[in-house]
Enzyme design. Structure first.
Site, PDB file in Angstrom:
ATOM      1  N   SER A  81       0.801  -1.221   0.081  1.00  0.00           N
ATOM      2  CA  SER A  81      -0.061  -0.347   0.002  1.00  0.00           C
ATOM      3  C   SER A  81       0.791   1.218   0.187  1.00  0.00           C
ATOM      4  O   SER A  81       0.300   2.346  -0.303  1.00  0.00           O
ATOM      5  CB  SER A  81      -1.066   0.069   1.194  1.00  0.00           C
ATOM      6  OG  SER A  81      -0.512   0.085   2.564  1.00  0.00           O
ATOM      7  N   GLY A 118      -1.215  -6.112  10.439  1.00  0.00           N
ATOM      8  CA  GLY A 118      -1.409  -7.295   9.792  1.00  0.00           C
ATOM      9  C   GLY A 118      -0.260  -8.015   9.255  1.00  0.00           C
ATOM     10  O   GLY A 118      -0.278  -9.082   8.576  1.00  0.00           O
ATOM     11  N   ARG A 135      -7.615   2.383   7.782  1.00  0.00           N
ATOM     12  CA  ARG A 135      -6.945   3.412   7.024  1.00  0.00           C
ATOM     13  C   ARG A 135      -6.771   4.597   7.962  1.00  0.00           C
ATOM     14  O   ARG A 135      -7.997   5.100   8.581  1.00  0.00           O
ATOM     15  CB  ARG A 135      -7.611   3.942   5.819  1.00  0.00           C
ATOM     16  CG  ARG A 135      -7.174   2.577   4.618  1.00  0.00           C
ATOM     17  CD  ARG A 135      -5.921   2.535   4.337  1.00  0.00           C
ATOM     18  NE  ARG A 135      -5.549   1.655   3.050  1.00  0.00           N
ATOM     19  CZ  ARG A 135      -5.015   0.430   3.359  1.00  0.00           C
ATOM     20  NH1 ARG A 135      -4.660   0.114   4.510  1.00  0.00           N
ATOM     21  NH2 ARG A 135      -4.838  -0.218   2.189  1.00  0.00           N
ATOM     22  N   THR A 192      -2.075  -6.630  -0.491  1.00  0.00           N
ATOM     23  CA  THR A 192      -2.761  -5.780   0.438  1.00  0.00           C
ATOM     24  C   THR A 192      -4.016  -5.922   0.440  1.00  0.00           C
ATOM     25  O   THR A 192      -4.765  -6.463  -0.785  1.00  0.00           O
ATOM     26  CB  THR A 192      -2.422  -4.484   0.447  1.00  0.00           C
ATOM     27  OG1 THR A 192      -2.953  -3.734  -0.790  1.00  0.00           O
ATOM     28  CG2 THR A 192      -0.671  -4.197   0.278  1.00  0.00           C
ATOM     29  N   HIS A 234       1.830   0.536  11.504  1.00  0.00           N
ATOM     30  CA  HIS A 234       1.178  -0.084  10.416  1.00  0.00           C
ATOM     31  C   HIS A 234       1.503  -1.368  10.196  1.00  0.00           C
ATOM     32  O   HIS A 234       1.803  -1.815   9.049  1.00  0.00           O
ATOM     33  CB  HIS A 234       1.363   0.820   9.106  1.00  0.00           C
ATOM     34  CG  HIS A 234       0.508   0.534   8.191  1.00  0.00           C
ATOM     35  ND1 HIS A 234       0.169   1.816   7.115  1.00  0.00           N
ATOM     36  CD2 HIS A 234      -0.380  -0.400   7.909  1.00  0.00           C
ATOM     37  CE1 HIS A 234      -0.861   1.212   6.421  1.00  0.00           C
ATOM     38  NE2 HIS A 234      -1.416  -0.023   6.835  1.00  0.00           N
ATOM     39  N   GLU A 242       0.449   9.584   7.497  1.00  0.00           N
ATOM     40  CA  GLU A 242       1.268   8.661   7.648  1.00  0.00           C
ATOM     41  C   GLU A 242       2.222   8.895   6.381  1.00  0.00           C
ATOM     42  O   GLU A 242       1.581   8.976   5.091  1.00  0.00           O
ATOM     43  CB  GLU A 242       0.723   7.404   7.870  1.00  0.00           C
ATOM     44  CG  GLU A 242       1.869   6.269   7.743  1.00  0.00           C
ATOM     45  CD  GLU A 242       1.019   4.857   7.843  1.00  0.00           C
ATOM     46  OE1 GLU A 242       1.499   3.896   7.190  1.00  0.00           O
ATOM     47  OE2 GLU A 242      -0.085   4.618   8.576  1.00  0.00           O
TER      48      GLU A 242
END
Length: 356
Positions: free
Chosen positions: A45, A254, A206, A66, A251, A234
């Site tokens: 991403s 995941g 997000r 992603t 981040h 970010e």
């Protein structure tokens, strides 16, 4: 064939090396000249796949390992006749486990099985459904809101009702701007004001789903506990925000070994399907064995004894805070944390529950 791949993707050599020459690059800084003669581009991403990057290139396929797609300019890809794919759901289990871990870190008394707790889940996609499953295993009440999904297994309510009633609110929506039910600044000053001051806010979706300025003001006003894995600006993260957060991570919600490997497999499968190629590789064959913490024990006992062994979220928080430099998180240090992240294992690898 020439393949350009983000250096932080997992198992790219295993899946793609026999298809062509792979060049591993820093995804955040990819430019047109880096992909001009490549036929395949594999990204995360952090790479904005837009017309400036892909026009007048040899690209035939773009794969993003992603869940999200907001970094992919689908119109530009279509105009260039480039096939693309993402990996929806690849790390959903890891994100769900991240949220539960964060809540238990802030509320360890929940492992005593005696305190009632209501979790509000905004978004019932791949992550939201898995999170609801884990929450129910732990005996929590679950409320959910998703205007696009009807799930008979979960009690669904109006968003404002959820915000008013939940002890923790976890966000799992894509970032959208123009369509109905846009999620940009979904959580703003007005909606924060609906939440009781004791309730926890968690964003692992997000960054711009939460309005940062309103969040800073809300924490300063009521002392709300907030967990952020993503940030509106970010990789620019200010000390003003970071110092107010209860937990902050770079981040990586995941970033399980299974999630990253599964993401690469999904874009490999998509590539093979698009170009009618055989695909018989499976990421599970590449994973090491993990200690079986959950064997013959109930989930409460395991999490009380082993939660930091499974995932030490406080360490990720400390390492991000250590990147502060002159009032802002150093971008190179932020990217380095992600690049060098020691991928954790999902609960199922340790014999624990997962949502099929």
């Amino acid at each position: 064939m020439k393949i350009v791949a983000d250096e932080n993707l997992a198992l790219t050599d295993y899946f793609f090396a026999d298809m062509g020459e792979i060049r591993h690059v820093a995804g955040r800084h990819l430019q047109h000249q880096d992909v001009q003669d490549a036929e395949v581009l594999l990204v995360r991403s952090v790479t904005k796949v837009n017309a400036a990057l892909i026009d007048q290139t040899a690209l035939k396929f773009v794969g993003s390992a992603t869940i999200g797609t907001d970094h992919l300019d689908q119109a530009a890809l279509a105009q260039q006749h480039i096939v693309w794919s993402n990996a929806a759901g690849c790390n959903a289990q890891a994100v769900a486990e991240y949220v539960v871990t964060a809540i238990l870190h802030l509320e360890p008394c929940l492992l005593e099985q005696s305190k009632p707790f209501c979790l509000g889940i905004v978004g019932l996609g791949n992550v939201g459904k898995r999170l609801a499953y884990l929450a129910k295993i732990l005996g929590w009440q679950v409320l959910a809101h998703d205007p696009y999904v009807v799930d008979p297994e979960v009690e669904q309510v109006d968003l404002n009702v959820l915000l008013q009633q939940a002890d923790a609110v976890s966000l799992h929506v894509p970032l959208t701007h123009e369509q109905d039910h846009a999620t940009y600044h979904l959580i703003n000053a007005e909606r924060l004001a609906l939440m009781p001051s004791h309730s926890i806010l968690i964003n692992a979706a997000r960054g711009a789903v939460v309005e940062e300025a309103a969040l800073i003001e809300d924490i300063a006003h009521c002392g709300r506990r907030v967990v952020l894995d993503v940030f509106e600006h970010e990789p620019v993260i200010s000390a003003e925000l970071l110092q107010r957060l209860s937990l902050a991570t770079p981040h990586i919600a995941g970033y399980s070994l299974e999630g990253k490997a599964r993401g690469t497999q999904m874009i490999y499968d998509a590539y093979c399907k698009a170009f009618d190629l055989p695909h018989d590789k499976d990421f599970t064959s590449q994973l090491p064995d993990a200690e079986q913490y959950f064997k013959d024990q109930d989930i409460y006992s395991v999490l009380k004894q082993r939660i930091n062994s499974i995932y030490n979220i406080a360490q990720d928080d400390a390492e991000l805070r250590a990147c502060l430099n002159q009032g802002v998180v150093d971008q190179a240090a932020f990217d380095r944390l992600r690049k060098q992240y020691p991928l954790r294992r999902e609960w199922a690898a340790h014999g624990g529950p997962s949502h099929d």
